[in-house]
Design an enzyme around this catalytic site. Structure first.
Site, short mmCIF file in Angstrom:
data_model
loop_
_atom_site.label_atom_id
_atom_site.label_comp_id
_atom_site.label_asym_id
_atom_site.label_seq_id
_atom_site.Cartn_x
_atom_site.Cartn_y
_atom_site.Cartn_z
N HIS A 1 27.93 -3.68 -40.29
CA HIS A 1 29.36 -3.83 -39.97
C HIS A 1 29.78 -2.99 -38.77
O HIS A 1 30.95 -2.66 -38.60
CB HIS A 1 30.26 -3.45 -41.17
CG HIS A 1 30.18 -4.42 -42.32
ND1 HIS A 1 30.14 -4.01 -43.63
CD2 HIS A 1 30.15 -5.77 -42.34
CE1 HIS A 1 30.07 -5.06 -44.42
NE2 HIS A 1 30.07 -6.15 -43.66
N GLU B 1 35.58 -8.75 -35.03
CA GLU B 1 34.23 -8.52 -34.52
C GLU B 1 33.93 -9.40 -33.30
O GLU B 1 33.22 -8.99 -32.39
CB GLU B 1 33.22 -8.79 -35.64
CG GLU B 1 33.27 -7.70 -36.71
CD GLU B 1 33.00 -8.20 -38.12
OE1 GLU B 1 33.68 -9.17 -38.55
OE2 GLU B 1 32.13 -7.65 -38.79
#
Ligand code: ADP
Length: 398
Positions: A180, A378
């Site tokens: 992550h 992201e």
């Protein structure tokens, strides 16, 4: 002719994509091709989330692999990008191994190094690489940049990076890589831009989505994270178990005769909120249910996240802000309240109204620790990396 950056995230049977325009990174389109190799379905929306394409294939011309799926995405793009060109491509790559601590321009040599990392992430890396190969086929000569979920964590101190195994295992790459990272980096950068003092401070970021982990960040850098060698470790997730005594795995195989594939299926697909509740992996379903198993699964999740917040705060030597992000972190007010309940000793206290409406700052006034809710992105982080990596390359070449 204006330049477009295409961001690709290739999974086992899907390719997600986003298209950004210019150096301001204006989001134009986002979409996904799901069911590659089975029942493909292309969905594309614009930045206002209006549907632009929604097509399913049932016939022989259905895209059977990533290259064919990307070809269809490309055909669609060509129809709408009049007067613009795809000038660079960013790829989400799950594993950068011990060495890739930053995004990298993909060359044949880099691709070989990424292939060597397949053994570290066999469930994800091969699909990421299939996406890269397909994009190289469709866009010869267009620069492509690999952005890693592990890279942000590569500055971890050795203690956070290691298992207490004989050291030769560390040298063989058996390490706590953390994942992550693109999400954590995005959040850390945004907070630093909003509030530079906070950006230099001690942050715990809880990325709670289908996959979930926490990260301790100090001065904009990752110090520790709950995920380890794989994305199984740490807090429980939608279907993944999170931290588990490795003795359980040995027992399941040695005493109960489960095969490695069966154990993998159990730990990755049948555990977490889904396994605990026996109902669903989705927090919305569990919150809506009046079954005790649903409530117990949520309590367990909150317990483990709370425990990790304490651990991360200890690693940081205190806490300036706790940040919730991703699907659960951004939306599940009830679960945020359960997680923070009992963390008053750390200076964490929520304002119930602000929490209920998902305000950007949900801590009670005058508490020592800010509790924030932030949207993670992201794909935008990848697009920013593409711009910066290519600009640095051009500067180096100049
Ligand atoms: P991924 O890890 O696949 O990117 P997301 O970050 O999108 O996942 O998170 C998905 C999860 O977020 C869902 O499974 C669900 O549990 C949770 N979620 C999404 N919206 C809500 C909501 N409004 N209330 C509670 N939980 C939500």
């Amino acid at each position: 002719m204006s330049d477009l950056i295409l961001v690709l995230n290739a999974g086992s049977s899907s390719i997600k994509f986003e298209v950004f325009e210019g150096s301001a990174l204006r989001l134009l389109w986002l979409g996904q091709m799901e069911g590659i190799g089975a029942a493909p379905h292309l969905l594309v929306r614009d930045a206002a989330r209006r549907s632009l394409a929604d097509r399913r294939w049932t016939t022989d011309d259905a895209p059977g692999d990533h290259a064919a799926a990307l070809g269809i995405i490309m055909d669609w793009l060509k129809g709408v990008m009049t007067g613009r060109r795809v000038s660079s491509i960013g790829h989400r790559v799950v594993h950068g191994g011990p060495d890739f601590a930053a995004p990298v321009v993909i060359t044949a040599a880099v691709l070989r190094r990424l292939e060597a990392l397949v053994a570290l992430a066999p469930l994800h890396q091969p699909h990421n690489l299939a996406g890269i190969r397909a994009a190289m086929e469709h866009f010869p000569g267009v620069p492509q940049v690999a952005c890693f979920d592990t890279a942000f964590h590569r500055g971890h101190p050795w203690e956070a990076d290691s298992f207490a195994l004989p050291v030769e295992f560390y040298d063989r790459g058996i390490r706590r890589y953390g994942f992550h990272g693109l999400s954590y980096e995005y959040i850390a950068r945004r907070l630093a831009a909003e509030d530079p003092a906070l950006g230099r401070g001690r942050l715990v970021v809880a990325h709670l989505g289908n996959g979930a982990s926490l990260c301790a960040i100090r001065d904009g850098r990752s110090l520790d994270s709950t995920m380890g060698f794989t994305a199984l470790d740490g807090v429980p997730m939608g279907t993944r178990c999170g931290q588990i005594d490795p003795g359980v795995v040995l027992h399941l195989m040695q005493a109960e005769g489960m095969t490695p594939a069966e154990v993998a299926r159990l730990l990755y697909k049948e555990s977490g909120l889904k396994g605990l509740s026996g109902l669903s992996q989705d927090v919305r379903d569990l919150e809506a249910s009046d079954r005790p198993e649903a409530s117990r699964a949520l309590s367990y999740f909150a317990w483990r996240v709370r425990r990790e917040i304490g651990g991360m705060a200890a690693v940081l030597g205190g806490l300036d802000a706790l940040v919730f992000t991703a699907g659960i972190g951004e939306n599940a007010a009830g679960l945020r309240a359960r997680i923070c309940d009992g963390l008053g000793f750390l200076g964490i206290s929520l304002d119930p109204q602000r929490n209920a409406r998902g305000a950007a700052e949900i801590s009670a006034t005058a508490t020592a620790v800010k509790v924030l809710v932030r949207h993670t992105d992201e794909e935008r982080m990848i697009a920013e990396h593409v711009l910066a990596t290519l600009a640095a390359g051009h500067a180096a070449a100049a």
